[in-house]
Design an enzyme around this catalytic site. Sequence first.
Site, PDB file in Angstrom:
ATOM      1  N   LEU A  19      -0.093  -1.553   3.790  1.00  0.00           N
ATOM      2  CA  LEU A  19      -1.185  -1.225   4.747  1.00  0.00           C
ATOM      3  C   LEU A  19      -1.484   0.823   4.569  1.00  0.00           C
ATOM      4  O   LEU A  19      -3.070   0.280   4.740  1.00  0.00           O
ATOM      5  CB  LEU A  19      -1.223  -1.314   5.808  1.00  0.00           C
ATOM      6  CG  LEU A  19      -1.051  -2.275   7.215  1.00  0.00           C
ATOM      7  CD1 LEU A  19      -0.178  -2.990   7.552  1.00  0.00           C
ATOM      8  CD2 LEU A  19      -2.393  -3.250   6.975  1.00  0.00           C
ATOM      9  N   ASP A  67       8.930  13.869   5.750  1.00  0.00           N
ATOM     10  CA  ASP A  67       8.792  12.393   6.515  1.00  0.00           C
ATOM     11  C   ASP A  67       8.192  13.245   7.666  1.00  0.00           C
ATOM     12  O   ASP A  67       8.067  14.334   8.550  1.00  0.00           O
ATOM     13  CB  ASP A  67      10.329  12.945   7.000  1.00  0.00           C
ATOM     14  CG  ASP A  67      11.060  11.791   7.961  1.00  0.00           C
ATOM     15  OD1 ASP A  67      10.388  11.814   8.576  1.00  0.00           O
ATOM     16  OD2 ASP A  67      13.014  12.143   7.723  1.00  0.00           O
ATOM     17  N   ASN A  94       0.675   6.148  10.734  1.00  0.00           N
ATOM     18  CA  ASN A  94       1.179   4.421   9.592  1.00  0.00           C
ATOM     19  C   ASN A  94       2.055   4.370   9.193  1.00  0.00           C
ATOM     20  O   ASN A  94       2.843   2.603   9.927  1.00  0.00           O
ATOM     21  CB  ASN A  94      -0.016   3.545   8.795  1.00  0.00           C
ATOM     22  CG  ASN A  94       0.230   2.667   7.599  1.00  0.00           C
ATOM     23  OD1 ASN A  94      -0.264   1.614   7.947  1.00  0.00           O
ATOM     24  ND2 ASN A  94       0.939   3.257   6.462  1.00  0.00           N
ATOM     25  N   TYR A 165      11.116  -2.097  17.443  1.00  0.00           N
ATOM     26  CA  TYR A 165       9.949  -1.188  17.365  1.00  0.00           C
ATOM     27  C   TYR A 165       9.738  -1.633  18.433  1.00  0.00           C
ATOM     28  O   TYR A 165       8.041  -1.347  18.428  1.00  0.00           O
ATOM     29  CB  TYR A 165      10.213  -2.339  16.186  1.00  0.00           C
ATOM     30  CG  TYR A 165       9.052  -2.562  15.653  1.00  0.00           C
ATOM     31  CD1 TYR A 165       7.740  -2.118  14.612  1.00  0.00           C
ATOM     32  CD2 TYR A 165       8.030  -3.916  15.909  1.00  0.00           C
ATOM     33  CE1 TYR A 165       6.695  -2.312  13.489  1.00  0.00           C
ATOM     34  CE2 TYR A 165       7.160  -3.958  15.120  1.00  0.00           C
ATOM     35  CZ  TYR A 165       6.457  -3.395  14.403  1.00  0.00           C
ATOM     36  OH  TYR A 165       5.403  -3.406  13.189  1.00  0.00           O
ATOM     37  N   LYS A 169       6.164   1.292  19.197  1.00  0.00           N
ATOM     38  CA  LYS A 169       4.679   0.435  19.275  1.00  0.00           C
ATOM     39  C   LYS A 169       3.808   0.663  20.678  1.00  0.00           C
ATOM     40  O   LYS A 169       2.785   0.638  20.755  1.00  0.00           O
ATOM     41  CB  LYS A 169       4.201  -1.491  18.605  1.00  0.00           C
ATOM     42  CG  LYS A 169       5.137  -0.800  17.365  1.00  0.00           C
ATOM     43  CD  LYS A 169       4.498  -0.200  16.815  1.00  0.00           C
ATOM     44  CE  LYS A 169       4.018  -0.628  15.024  1.00  0.00           C
ATOM     45  NZ  LYS A 169       3.481   1.122  14.471  1.00  0.00           N
ATOM     46  N   THR A 199       3.127  -7.801   3.671  1.00  0.00           N
ATOM     47  CA  THR A 199       3.156  -6.502   3.239  1.00  0.00           C
ATOM     48  C   THR A 199       4.769  -6.105   2.701  1.00  0.00           C
ATOM     49  O   THR A 199       5.291  -7.999   3.303  1.00  0.00           O
ATOM     50  CB  THR A 199       3.034  -4.490   4.176  1.00  0.00           C
ATOM     51  OG1 THR A 199       4.174  -5.049   5.045  1.00  0.00           O
ATOM     52  CG2 THR A 199       2.613  -4.753   4.435  1.00  0.00           C
TER      53      THR A 199
END
Length: 300
Positions: A19, A67, A94, A165, A169, A199
């Site tokens: 992305l 990083d 992103n 995750y 998020k 992806t």
Amino acid sequence: MTGICAGRVAAVTGAGRGLGRAHALALAAEGARVVVNELPGASVGEARRVVEEIRERRGEAVVHSGDVSTDDGAATLVATALDAYGRLDTLVNNAGILRDRMLVNLGEDDWDAVVAVHLKGHFLPLRHAAAHWRAEHKAGRTPQARIVNTTSGAGLLGSVGQANYAAAKAGIVALTLVAAAELARYGVQANAVAPAARTRMTEHTFAATMAAPQHGFDAMAPANVSPLVVWLASAHSAGVTGQIFAAEAGRITIMEGWHPGPVTDKGDRWTPKEAGEAVRGLLAGARAPGVVYGAGGSGD
Ligand SMILES: NC(=O)c1ccc[n+]([C@@H]2O[C@H](COP(=O)([O-])OP(=O)(O)OC[C@H]3O[C@@H](n4cnc5c(N)ncnc54)[C@H](O)[C@@H]3O)[C@@H](O)[C@H]2O)c1
């Protein structure tokens, strides 16, 4: 170059593939000069190829190797934009990784790595960019600055096997809301997009849709998410801030957040038993939450 981002400079994190790459190419196609960030090592070679692609199309771009979950990586990202082009207008956060495990097997390292890259990796570039924009505002040059963060359906609804995750998020959603509220006075807007695309991260999830595009439209191509990101990144999105969008294929959805639902007030302290009875009554009239991804009753 002409386009809705002409004259603007955008930094995109994790833009060597997936992305981020699609966003960098789409921003450049709309006239932005782009800082293409990637992790040092093999990934930065991918970022160099993205820069070459942009230049072949007569766009302007530079690589930033760093990083973004480190303060140095975030600081040098913003510095690269200022050194190369003398300005920064848009930050697209992103970069991301996955370390999926069921909760009982989720180790501290996998928790820390995912929270670091996503949540800290959004916060640090955002803070360095915001400090620059505040200085611009104080110097009488109020920017039309834009932050586009990347959340996920996992962060909005939860996702089995992705506690690290999903938590990171969800944190990005809250970070976006705070950034929108705090930074408006400096000319900064902040929004977040929950994308879905094929992806490296999702090649297994979307394997079924990896077949030949239907009617010439490859629904899971990352480039389908980029037009919304580019518009949010541009000055054309004036007045749109603190919003969470889902973007997939040809679909854009406004995600509506937490709102108070049914409420009851005793006007005094409840006993636990009373509180329980009250909660059961309220739940009977409440909207059911969305189904957590992967919790579709497999029975295991
Ligand atoms: N693909 C999807 O369907 C989907 C769905 C929801 C959310 N997302 C989010 O979209 C974003 C992009 O994911 P993608 O699907 O393109 O995955 P991807 O793996 O193709 O790309 C992520 C990129 O981030 C880079 N990166 C990782 N850690 C970094 C760091 N510390 N600093 C700089 N770069 C780093 C990686 O090298 C990689 O190139 C992620 O935040 C992801 O969570 C993707």
